[in-house]
Motif scaffolding. Structure first.
Motif, PDB file in Angstrom:
ATOM      1  N   SER A   1       8.531 -15.188  -1.225  1.00 32.51           N
ATOM      2  CA  SER A   1       7.580 -14.917  -0.148  1.00 32.51           C
ATOM      3  C   SER A   1       6.807 -13.634  -0.416  1.00 32.51           C
ATOM      4  N   LEU A   2       7.501 -12.592  -0.860  1.00 34.41           N
ATOM      5  CA  LEU A   2       6.817 -11.327  -1.147  1.00 34.41           C
ATOM      6  C   LEU A   2       5.822 -11.493  -2.296  1.00 34.41           C
ATOM      7  N   GLY A   3       6.229 -12.210  -3.350  1.00 36.79           N
ATOM      8  CA  GLY A   3       5.328 -12.412  -4.480  1.00 36.79           C
ATOM      9  C   GLY A   3       4.079 -13.182  -4.088  1.00 36.79           C
ATOM     10  N   GLU A   4       4.241 -14.159  -3.195  1.00 30.55           N
ATOM     11  CA  GLU A   4       3.083 -14.928  -2.744  1.00 30.55           C
ATOM     12  C   GLU A   4       2.207 -14.095  -1.801  1.00 30.55           C
ATOM     13  N   ILE A   5       2.825 -13.373  -0.867  1.00 32.84           N
ATOM     14  CA  ILE A   5       2.059 -12.552   0.080  1.00 32.84           C
ATOM     15  C   ILE A   5       1.237 -11.506  -0.652  1.00 32.84           C
ATOM     16  N   VAL A   6       1.872 -10.834  -1.617  1.00 35.53           N
ATOM     17  CA  VAL A   6       1.145  -9.834  -2.414  1.00 35.53           C
ATOM     18  C   VAL A   6      -0.047 -10.491  -3.114  1.00 35.53           C
ATOM     19  N   GLY A   7       0.171 -11.706  -3.632  1.00 35.16           N
ATOM     20  CA  GLY A   7      -0.905 -12.398  -4.336  1.00 35.16           C
ATOM     21  C   GLY A   7      -2.055 -12.793  -3.439  1.00 35.16           C
ATOM     22  N   TRP A   8      -1.772 -13.231  -2.221  1.00 34.02           N
ATOM     23  CA  TRP A   8      -2.859 -13.570  -1.296  1.00 34.02           C
ATOM     24  C   TRP A   8      -3.610 -12.317  -0.854  1.00 34.02           C
ATOM     25  N   ALA A   9      -2.858 -11.214  -0.654  1.00 32.58           N
ATOM     26  CA  ALA A   9      -3.487  -9.981  -0.162  1.00 32.58           C
ATOM     27  C   ALA A   9      -4.259  -9.251  -1.266  1.00 32.58           C
ATOM     28  N   LEU A  10      -3.754  -9.314  -2.500  1.00 32.73           N
ATOM     29  CA  LEU A  10      -4.366  -8.575  -3.623  1.00 32.73           C
ATOM     30  C   LEU A  10      -4.610  -9.524  -4.798  1.00 32.73           C
ATOM     31  N   PRO A  11      -5.350 -10.614  -4.585  1.00 34.65           N
ATOM     32  CA  PRO A  11      -5.421 -11.667  -5.610  1.00 34.65           C
ATOM     33  C   PRO A  11      -6.122 -11.253  -6.895  1.00 34.65           C
ATOM     34  N   ASP A  12      -7.014 -10.277  -6.834  1.00 31.17           N
ATOM     35  CA  ASP A  12      -7.721  -9.884  -8.049  1.00 31.17           C
ATOM     36  C   ASP A  12      -6.830  -9.069  -8.986  1.00 31.17           C
ATOM     37  N   THR A  13      -5.779  -8.468  -8.421  1.00 29.55           N
ATOM     38  CA  THR A  13      -4.867  -7.652  -9.229  1.00 29.55           C
ATOM     39  C   THR A  13      -3.555  -8.370  -9.495  1.00 29.55           C
TER      40      THR A  13
ATOM     41  N   TYR B   1       0.808  -1.224   0.000  1.00 27.92           N
ATOM     42  CA  TYR B   1       0.000   0.000   0.000  1.00 27.92           C
ATOM     43  C   TYR B   1       0.847   1.284   0.000  1.00 27.92           C
ATOM     44  N   GLY B   2       2.126   1.171  -0.340  1.00 28.86           N
ATOM     45  CA  GLY B   2       3.012   2.326  -0.259  1.00 28.86           C
ATOM     46  C   GLY B   2       2.984   3.236  -1.469  1.00 28.86           C
ATOM     47  N   GLY B   3       1.956   3.167  -2.269  1.00 26.58           N
ATOM     48  CA  GLY B   3       1.836   3.994  -3.471  1.00 26.58           C
ATOM     49  C   GLY B   3       0.746   3.438  -4.359  1.00 26.58           C
ATOM     50  N   LYS B   4       0.817   3.754  -5.633  1.00 28.33           N
ATOM     51  CA  LYS B   4      -0.191   3.287  -6.574  1.00 28.33           C
ATOM     52  C   LYS B   4      -0.155   1.762  -6.666  1.00 28.33           C
ATOM     53  N   ILE B   5      -1.328   1.170  -6.821  1.00 30.24           N
ATOM     54  CA  ILE B   5      -1.394  -0.293  -6.860  1.00 30.24           C
ATOM     55  C   ILE B   5      -0.656  -0.855  -8.071  1.00 30.24           C
ATOM     56  N   GLU B   6      -0.614  -0.102  -9.168  1.00 38.74           N
ATOM     57  CA  GLU B   6       0.081  -0.601 -10.353  1.00 38.74           C
ATOM     58  C   GLU B   6       1.603  -0.588 -10.174  1.00 38.74           C
ATOM     59  N   GLU B   7       2.079   0.029  -9.097  1.00 38.35           N
ATOM     60  CA  GLU B   7       3.524   0.091  -8.843  1.00 38.35           C
ATOM     61  C   GLU B   7       3.975  -0.927  -7.806  1.00 38.35           C
ATOM     62  N   VAL B   8       3.123  -1.890  -7.472  1.00 39.34           N
ATOM     63  CA  VAL B   8       3.506  -2.927  -6.517  1.00 39.34           C
ATOM     64  C   VAL B   8       4.783  -3.654  -6.954  1.00 39.34           C
ATOM     65  N   PRO B   9       4.949  -4.050  -8.239  1.00 38.56           N
ATOM     66  CA  PRO B   9       6.205  -4.709  -8.629  1.00 38.56           C
ATOM     67  C   PRO B   9       7.441  -3.841  -8.363  1.00 38.56           C
ATOM     68  N   ASP B  10       7.317  -2.527  -8.554  1.00 43.14           N
ATOM     69  CA  ASP B  10       8.441  -1.626  -8.254  1.00 43.14           C
ATOM     70  C   ASP B  10       8.796  -1.693  -6.773  1.00 43.14           C
ATOM     71  N   ARG B  11       7.766  -1.789  -5.932  1.00 43.25           N
ATOM     72  CA  ARG B  11       8.024  -1.808  -4.490  1.00 43.25           C
ATOM     73  C   ARG B  11       8.549  -3.169  -4.034  1.00 43.25           C
ATOM     74  N   ILE B  12       8.144  -4.240  -4.720  1.00 45.48           N
ATOM     75  CA  ILE B  12       8.750  -5.539  -4.428  1.00 45.48           C
ATOM     76  C   ILE B  12      10.251  -5.471  -4.705  1.00 45.48           C
ATOM     77  N   TRP B  13      10.612  -4.852  -5.814  1.00 45.69           N
ATOM     78  CA  TRP B  13      12.039  -4.690  -6.137  1.00 45.69           C
ATOM     79  C   TRP B  13      12.758  -3.918  -5.028  1.00 45.69           C
ATOM     80  N   GLU B  14      12.147  -2.870  -4.528  1.00 47.83           N
ATOM     81  CA  GLU B  14      12.763  -2.099  -3.444  1.00 47.83           C
ATOM     82  C   GLU B  14      12.965  -2.959  -2.202  1.00 47.83           C
ATOM     83  N   CYS B  15      12.003  -3.829  -1.925  1.00 47.51           N
ATOM     84  CA  CYS B  15      12.060  -4.648  -0.713  1.00 47.51           C
ATOM     85  C   CYS B  15      13.113  -5.752  -0.794  1.00 47.51           C
TER      86      CYS B  15
END
Length: 452
Positions: free
Chosen positions: A416-428, A387-401
């Protein structure tokens, strides 16, 4: 990390390689000079471990023709030789899932046993803790860009060169000049220095391109398997389509890719790469016809709701440690990774065995206590990724993490991050972990397998 100095300190490359056999899933070798009958080649072939070897090509014939002939004769996509011209001089062996050697030893009997050599072995654990996987990946990718696949023409050329004796410096010089005039692989100019900033930006762009390309593949699959005509009768109602895609791939992996303890995604990729559509249709047909969940998918779907509810934008702000541990228990990548973290990381005796159910709790407690370089905790990092910015920028934030110390938590890796993001935001963002990527590779898709 261990110093590998052969006869000087008693730790030989052969010992490390032999110990790797039971754990490694593939091997990449970038070593300029090779001759004789390197044990690593025979062991990988006998044990069905995919191997890619990068050797040097120039007028000195750095890789002996008997080795080149072995690669040509075996005619296997899992046993590949490529040659890099002129400026290639590394000594790197990467046993995927086990560790990497970086040092001075060539692939020769003297290099592995006789010479005074010096290098370091970096375990998989150390690779993860120091975020070296991206650097190793980038190194081999850049080598591959400059490499040429071994062909019969190149082999014949080098056989001719190897058969000639150069008895005088002048004669040797003339032969070299003659070779350089008619050589099959063009001479490669020295590399220009790449500023670290540009190198980091290149890696980031490469990561984001691959991640988004794969994301679209997962979205396309999600649309297809969530169609009513493709849903199995046991599928729980109102399952998000991203979760359906993940569990379809989960079932395909455990029932068609994993054979005993060995994943066969490399072999299946070679079979299906020419027509992934047919492979996908066949897999969906199988999935649709299952009368019950083939391998706990119904349970996984129920558990995914725990992660989604715990990490929604309001709840995550007040998540307790016990609730976070419950999240960890339901993230496959974390439950898999906890088994590969060495005991010393957790402050446990080296020989102590811990059951998986207990070990994931230990990893959860460990993650809860960790802090980034600027004192962010694991919840702060997850909030930033989600949730640290626009939802379309989640991959950018995964890279930062996974790349920047201010967001990086030890042992919270890309799977782990890719799976967590998917469980939390599965429709996107359909979940993605290492198992997801292996299933896609097995279906013939050209995707990268990220590991923790």
């Amino acid at each position: 990390m261990k110093i590998v100095a052969g006869g000087v300190n008693g730790l030989y490359l052969e010992e490390i390689h032999t110990n790797s056999i039971k754990d490694t899933v593939w091997v990449k070798v970038a070593i300029a000079y090779a001759n004789g009958h390197p044990k690593i080649f025979d062991d990988c072939w006998k044990n069905g471990i995919p191997l890619t070897f990068y050797g040097r090509y120039d007028s000195s014939a750095p890789v002996s023709t008997n080795i080149l002939k072995t690669f040509l004769d075996r005619k296997s996509p899992n046993f590949t030789c490529k040659l890099v011209p002129d400026i290639f001089h590394p000594k790197v062996i990467w046993w995927g899932g086990y560790g990497a050697y970086i040092g001075s030893a060539n692939l020769t009997d003297n290099g592995w046993v006789g010479n005074i050599e010096m290098g370091v072995f970096i375990s998989q654990e150390d690779i993860i803790e120091n975020n070296l996987e991206a650097e190793l990946d980038d190194f081999f990718e850049q080598v591959d860009v400059r490499a040429h696949s071994l062909t019969k023409e190149i082999y014949d050329e080098l056989c001719d060169l190897e058969s000639k004796e150069f008895t005088a410096k002048k004669s040797r010089s003339n032969e070299k000049a003659a070779f350089d005039k008619k050589r099959i692989i063009p001479k490669l100019a020295p590399l220009q220095q790449i500023p670290p900033k540009n190198s980091n930006e290149r890696r980031r762009n490469g990561f984001l391109k691959e991640w988004r390309d794969t994301l679209q593949i997962l979205r396309d699959i999600a649309d297809r398997v969530s169609d009513e005509s493709n849903q199995p009768v046991w599928l729980p109602a109102e399952t998000p389509k991203g979760v359906q895609a993940d569990q379809f791939l989960h079932a395909f992996y455990y029932n068609h890719v994993l054979q005993g303890q060995r994943a066969t995604h490399h072999e299946l990729h070679e079979k299906n790469a020419k027509n992934p559509e047919t492979a996908l249709k066949n897999a969906i047909s199988w999935w649709r016809g299952t009368a019950t969940a083939p391998s706990w998918e119904d349970e996984n779907i129920r558990n995914s709701r725990v992660v989604k509810d715990s990490l929604n934008v309001k709840k995550i702000q007040e998540l307790t440690e016990d609730e976070f541990l419950e999240v960890c228990k339901n993230v496959h990548a974390l439950t898999d990774h906890c088994l590969r973290v060495r005991n010393s990381t957790f402050g446990l005796p080296a020989n102590q065995y811990t059951e998986k159910a207990e070990r994931i709790k230990i990893l959860g407690h460990y993650l809860w206590r960790q802090r980034t370089s600027n004192n962010r905790n694991v919840i702060d990092v997850l909030k930033h990724a989600l949730y640290g910015g626009k939802i379309e920028e989640v991959p950018d934030r995964i890279w930062e993490c996974i790349s920047f110390d201010e967001f990086k938590i030890a042992h919270l890796g890309i799977s782990s991050l890719g799976e967590i993001v998917g469980w939390a935001l599965p429709d996107t963002y359909p979940p993605r972990n290492g198992r997801t990527s292996k299933a896609l590779r097995a279906l013939g898709y050209k995707v990268k397998i990220h590991s923790e």
